[in-house]
Scaffold this motif. Structure first.
Motif, PDB file in Angstrom:
ATOM      1  N   ILE A 105      40.973  40.522  48.828  1.00 12.34           N
ATOM      2  CA  ILE A 105      41.599  40.518  47.503  1.00 12.34           C
ATOM      3  C   ILE A 105      42.493  39.303  47.276  1.00 12.34           C
ATOM      4  O   ILE A 105      42.863  38.597  48.201  1.00 12.34           O
ATOM      5  CB  ILE A 105      42.428  41.796  47.272  1.00 12.34           C
ATOM      6  CG1 ILE A 105      43.657  41.825  48.196  1.00 12.34           C
ATOM      7  CG2 ILE A 105      41.583  43.046  47.415  1.00 12.34           C
ATOM      8  CD1 ILE A 105      44.740  42.805  47.776  1.00 12.34           C
TER       9      ILE A 105
ATOM     10  N   ASN B  12      38.199  36.222  49.537  1.00 13.20           N
ATOM     11  CA  ASN B  12      38.267  36.351  48.080  1.00 13.20           C
ATOM     12  C   ASN B  12      37.515  35.193  47.425  1.00 13.20           C
ATOM     13  O   ASN B  12      37.199  34.200  48.052  1.00 13.20           O
ATOM     14  CB  ASN B  12      39.720  36.432  47.599  1.00 13.20           C
ATOM     15  CG  ASN B  12      40.403  35.097  47.578  1.00 13.20           C
ATOM     16  OD1 ASN B  12      40.249  34.309  48.496  1.00 13.20           O
ATOM     17  ND2 ASN B  12      41.132  34.838  46.532  1.00 13.20           N
TER      18      ASN B  12
ATOM     19  N   ASP C  27      39.001  34.305  41.373  1.00 15.69           N
ATOM     20  CA  ASP C  27      39.955  35.406  41.315  1.00 15.69           C
ATOM     21  C   ASP C  27      41.247  35.028  40.596  1.00 15.69           C
ATOM     22  O   ASP C  27      41.822  35.847  39.891  1.00 15.69           O
ATOM     23  CB  ASP C  27      40.257  35.946  42.717  1.00 15.69           C
ATOM     24  CG  ASP C  27      39.132  36.808  43.265  1.00 15.69           C
ATOM     25  OD1 ASP C  27      38.253  37.221  42.488  1.00 15.69           O
ATOM     26  OD2 ASP C  27      39.134  37.066  44.480  1.00 15.69           O
TER      27      ASP C  27
ATOM     28  N   GLY D 202      42.398  46.530  37.425  1.00 17.84           N
ATOM     29  CA  GLY D 202      43.107  45.834  38.480  1.00 17.84           C
ATOM     30  C   GLY D 202      44.488  45.356  38.102  1.00 17.84           C
ATOM     31  O   GLY D 202      45.268  44.960  38.954  1.00 17.84           O
TER      32      GLY D 202
ATOM     33  N   THR E  33      48.664  42.703  39.622  1.00 19.24           N
ATOM     34  CA  THR E  33      47.214  42.580  39.506  1.00 19.24           C
ATOM     35  C   THR E  33      46.583  42.440  40.880  1.00 19.24           C
ATOM     36  O   THR E  33      47.060  41.679  41.717  1.00 19.24           O
ATOM     37  CB  THR E  33      46.836  41.348  38.655  1.00 19.24           C
ATOM     38  OG1 THR E  33      47.514  41.446  37.399  1.00 19.24           O
ATOM     39  CG2 THR E  33      45.332  41.282  38.424  1.00 19.24           C
ATOM     40  N   VAL E  34      45.500  43.186  41.059  1.00 17.93           N
ATOM     41  CA  VAL E  34      44.660  43.085  42.251  1.00 17.93           C
ATOM     42  C   VAL E  34      43.264  42.740  41.770  1.00 17.93           C
ATOM     43  O   VAL E  34      42.768  43.327  40.799  1.00 17.93           O
ATOM     44  CB  VAL E  34      44.629  44.424  43.025  1.00 17.93           C
ATOM     45  CG1 VAL E  34      43.594  44.388  44.132  1.00 17.93           C
ATOM     46  CG2 VAL E  34      46.006  44.757  43.578  1.00 17.93           C
ATOM     47  N   THR E  35      42.621  41.796  42.425  1.00 14.22           N
ATOM     48  CA  THR E  35      41.243  41.462  42.098  1.00 14.22           C
ATOM     49  C   THR E  35      40.499  41.116  43.379  1.00 14.22           C
ATOM     50  O   THR E  35      41.108  40.838  44.393  1.00 14.22           O
ATOM     51  CB  THR E  35      41.171  40.312  41.063  1.00 14.22           C
ATOM     52  OG1 THR E  35      39.853  40.218  40.543  1.00 14.22           O
ATOM     53  CG2 THR E  35      41.601  38.995  41.641  1.00 14.22           C
TER      54      THR E  35
ATOM     55  N   CYS F 132      35.847  46.927  39.658  1.00 12.93           N
ATOM     56  CA  CYS F 132      36.888  47.253  38.671  1.00 12.93           C
ATOM     57  C   CYS F 132      37.699  48.492  39.037  1.00 12.93           C
ATOM     58  O   CYS F 132      38.928  48.460  39.010  1.00 12.93           O
ATOM     59  CB  CYS F 132      36.261  47.466  37.296  1.00 12.93           C
ATOM     60  SG  CYS F 132      35.455  46.008  36.649  1.00 12.93           S
TER      61      CYS F 132
ATOM     62  N   ASN G 146      39.834  47.940  42.227  1.00 16.15           N
ATOM     63  CA  ASN G 146      40.985  47.078  41.944  1.00 16.15           C
ATOM     64  C   ASN G 146      42.110  47.906  41.323  1.00 16.15           C
ATOM     65  O   ASN G 146      43.267  47.826  41.729  1.00 16.15           O
ATOM     66  CB  ASN G 146      40.608  45.953  40.979  1.00 16.15           C
ATOM     67  CG  ASN G 146      39.795  44.855  41.611  1.00 16.15           C
ATOM     68  OD1 ASN G 146      39.894  44.581  42.801  1.00 16.15           O
ATOM     69  ND2 ASN G 146      38.971  44.208  40.808  1.00 16.15           N
TER      70      ASN G 146
END
Length: 164
Positions: free
Chosen positions: A47, A66, A70, A117, A133-135, A139, A142
């Motif tokens: 991530i 990642n 991102d 996310g 935010t997590v990516t 979806c 996240n």
């Protein structure tokens, strides 16, 4: 799902996508980001994580595996949260249920994202003060991971804090 990339599975309460914090500053942003990075490393999740205030970035970290895009995904998801005052996941669901696209609502896919996310960080009586935010995952995962991290932080600060 592979156990090495599992995400804690607990039902979301109604306010899960709009967590309320007792306070928010650079130290809290760093703690949220570090918690996300540590959990992701333990689980082998590729991530990127970001925590921002309305004024500036406060924490950013990318982990091995990642994708290069991102950071752009994070920017677009954060824009969505700041504009709609809801998680990017909730906004995406709202658009899907209404049959809307970003373009049909006069928004550019270059600036906004409808995938999960990104969650607003709010204070009681203040409203949204930041976004986490997590990516790098799909979806739903996240979103689940971002919510899980905020829950872990709230558990850490103690049960005396009313979350809703």
């Amino acid at each position: 799902m592979d156990a090495s990339i599992s995400i804690e599975s607990r039902p979301f309460e109604a306010c899960a996508s709009t967590p309320t914090l007792p306070d928010f500053n650079e130290s809290i942003a760093r703690r949220l980001g570090e918690m996300a990075a540590n959990i992701a490393v333990r689980r082998g999740l590729p991530i990127a994580v970001s925590v921002v205030s309305q004024r500036s970035p406060l924490f950013y970290c990318t982990l091995d595996g990642n994708r290069t895009e991102d950071s752009e995904s994070i920017r677009r998801k954060q824009n969505t949260v700041f504009r709609f005052r809801k998680s990017s996941h909730d906004v995406g669901r709202m658009f899907a249920q209404a049959g809307w696209s970003l373009e049909s609502q006069g928004l550019s896919a270059r600036d906004y994202a409808l995938d999960g996310g990104s969650v607003p960080l709010s204070l009681v009586d203040t409203g949204i003060v930041g976004v986490m935010t997590v990516t790098g995952l799909d979806c739903a995962r996240n979103h689940e991971l971002a919510v899980e991290i905020v829950r872990c932080y709230l558990d850490e600060v103690g049960p005396d804090f009313a979350r809703d």
